[in-house]
Design an enzyme around this catalytic site. Structure first.
Site, mmCIF file in Angstrom:
data_model
loop_
_atom_site.group_PDB
_atom_site.id
_atom_site.type_symbol
_atom_site.label_atom_id
_atom_site.label_comp_id
_atom_site.label_asym_id
_atom_site.label_seq_id
_atom_site.Cartn_x
_atom_site.Cartn_y
_atom_site.Cartn_z
ATOM 1 C CB THR A 132 -0.892 -0.121 1.279
ATOM 2 O OG1 THR A 132 -0.726 0.033 2.739
ATOM 3 C CG2 THR A 132 -1.400 -1.905 1.444
ATOM 4 C CB THR A 145 3.068 -8.956 11.431
ATOM 5 O OG1 THR A 145 3.837 -8.424 10.169
ATOM 6 C CG2 THR A 145 2.500 -9.923 10.388
ATOM 7 C CD GLU A 148 2.175 5.169 6.838
ATOM 8 O OE1 GLU A 148 1.396 4.894 5.659
ATOM 9 O OE2 GLU A 148 1.818 5.685 7.841
#
Lengths: 400, 400
Positions: free
Chosen positions: A147, A184, A271
């Site tokens: 993603t 996870t 991120e």
């Protein structure tokens, strides 16, 4: 990442572009398991878990899966009854095409929360994914499940037993909303060994704690976390069902090594991450105390922004230790190390510490923060990353 | 903020520029209390607390303070024995000039952690601060204690009793490292009423929980938090020592109102904050459960970045509720409201919810997130802000 990715006899993978939420990229993956393959799994403990998580758990209880169906771009979470209907329909549609039972399909979804799954577009893509099935499909599979990840996470291990090569290969995705809890983000591992279901599950349960359950990007736990370990049984070696056998130990070591590598790869691709940070806590009175301290440091926005700035700001680390809620904590016994530089001793700046020495460690891309509590012998380690402008940018612009 | 700031008879304030860490601004404040004034205080519960916090607690036990000495730019925390010596020397130096005992001086510091206090430069500035003492000094005082604050926080209340006006004025500083624990960032409040020490302390203990102890910017608790409530006794009204008297209730209401206003002002001026967010949790089985859920939402980097982006991303809020660690949480009973728009009902998107309605709320500068757990009758409210690029910028560049 490993140089070469081993194929696993008994596992074929096929991808397709279903147009779920991204244009021009694969976002749907089918993994086909050989008959007799065993499958162990752990899932998120977030009380708000997605429809596919509920359904995958239910299907696992009904028997051995033959197909795993994974989509990115939509988490099918927070979608109520419609979401459950959609997950059921996807499994049924794929099972019909593959001539197996719906309960033999395990569904997984990752992506935006709260939007309805585009079931029709997915069904249209199933034949393409099935036609693409190949043992060599791990690389494209690891890309199809991404993603906000900027790179795929894929790794392999192998070892020799009686002249036979045993292979274990795994892949994972994950970049934000990362603080796995007993599970996870999505991770799939497979070996060609034959392993009983019970032993496979106990192997997985044992390795997730020091690997996937010891990483954090932002402290947020996903609604869709899942980690699956597959044993296809294609190997010529005898089936494994004894936890004390040397072969099981070798397998467990290989799976652990793989999980550690994939877990670190998730944090390194966190991120906006620019640094990979090991937080080690030693000398705690209990393991839970050690983990409290480690996670308080790893989640502190002030520590994380100092890491981003390469600023050896030991005061922020010490302040995080101080607020971790440890009873009767005596600051005077505490030591804090940045790499091999002691920055805090007896609760204050170490006498021999120099800003230049601290700075030199902070400028590295991999940093270890070590805290010696001096209270006991319990120890722990968690892996995290820094907090940068890009974390804010990614999450202010992306809908997870 | 209040339109006008009331002076408090019995409190004089004087500032000076000591050059502690900023150029060309006041960074040192002396508050002088009239003889007989009573002083109550609460301090940080961070186990790693600064030298001035230790010393102020000790001095408070020794009698009633006559002077408060506050500096910004340096926290005198993590400075070991040197830090304690420095705090002692500052109190002694100021006491000599003001002809009082060293234990009648309460020291407070805020700013960078781990650097030695520039005691000489401070001592040189004491005469100037003492010469500047005036009852009209609240405004300049509230500026002298700022660090990363972008604006001063100062407020007043007054009420009439038997034709006599009672005044309460308070100021606070704080912008980052804000999650007060049984205390706050620096805050100073004063009234001209006469109040017994015990009653004053119980008044302060009661008001800090719903005000300063219910705010969070980044979840990081300071090493130097302190909140002080002063009663000078300059008023012509009779001394207060009865917790059941109507006058005490009026005072307590005024102090609470002031603390709530100052606490909200701290969050509104949170580092990089663009939005002020009330997180209300109702229907919890216990207050601690309500606070777990409220703080998990208020600390979630994903929720905070969505707020920054004005994105009504209810999935992230629901995911935060789900990972808050509440036992046997049933998602189906949960409702989530953004302002007066219901976004989640029965664990999924509310049927009548529209993105436009959610967006309209998110674009406001003050937002209420309300979670109805449907498990009991306990309730709580915490105040937080969003996470923006500027939080990262400020904390990557500033040393706290």
């Amino acid at each position: 990442m490993s140089d070469s990715v081993h194929t696993i006899a008994g596992v074929r993978l096929g991808v397709a572009a279903a147009g779920i939420s991204y244009a021009d990229r694969d976002d749907l993956l089918v993994m086909e398991l050989a008959e007799g393959a065993q499958c162990a799994a752990v899932f998120t403990r977030n009380a708000f878990c997605a429809a596919p998580v509920h359904l995958a758990k239910q299907h696992l209880r009904q028997g051995s899966p033959r197909l795993l169906l994974i989509n990115s771009g939509n988490a099918n979470a927070g979608t109520g009854e419609q979401g459950m209907d959609d997950a059921v329909n996807c499994c049924r549609g794929l099972a019909d095409l593959a001539a197996c039972e719906p309960h033999q399909v395990l569904p997984f979804s990752t992506g935006v929360i709260g939007e309805t799954l585009p079931v029709e577009r997915m069904q249209l893509a199933f034949p393409k994914a099935l036609a693409a099935l190949t043992e060599a499909g791990w690389e494209s599979a690891s890309r199809a499940i991404m993603t906000t990840d900027t790179r795929p996470k894929l790794a392999s291990r192998s070892f020799q037993v009686d002249g036979v090569t045993v292979r274990v290969t795994g892949m994972a995705k994950g970049s934000g909303m990362i603080r796995p809890d007993m599970a996870t983000m999505l991770a799939y591992l497979a070996t060609d060994l034959a392993v009983s279901r019970e032993l496979l599950q106990s192997c997985l349960d044992r390795v997730v704690k020091p690997s996937f359950n010891s990483i954090t990007v932002d402290g947020d736990t996903s609604t869709n976390d899942a980690c699956v370990l597959i044993a296809t049984g294609a190997s010529s070696l005898p089936p494994l069902s004894d936890a004390d056998s040397p072969l099981y130990q070798q397998l467990a070591d290989a799976v652990l090594g793989l999980c550690m590598e994939l877990a670190r790869a998730i944090v390194a691709d966190g991120e906006g991450a620019t640094k990979l940070v090991d937080v080690e806590v030693n000398g705690a009175a209990s393991e839970s105390e050690a983990r409290e301290v480690a996670y308080t440091i790893a989640h502190s926005p002030l520590v994380k922004t100092a890491l981003f700035a390469s600023d050896p700001n030991w005061g922020r680390i010490l302040a995080a230790v101080g607020r971790a809620g440890i009873e009767d904590l005596v600051i005077d016994t505490i030591e804090i190390w940045l790499g091999d530089v002691c920055i805090v001793r007896q609760g204050g700046r170490a006498d021999d510490y120099t800003e230049a020495a601290g700075q030199a460690v902070m400028q590295q891309s991999e940093i270890t923060i070590r805290v010696e509590l001096g209270r006991g012998s319990a120890t722990t380690k968690v892996v995290t990353c820094d907090l940068s402008y890009d974390y804010v940018k990614i999450n202010a612009e992306y809908r997870s």
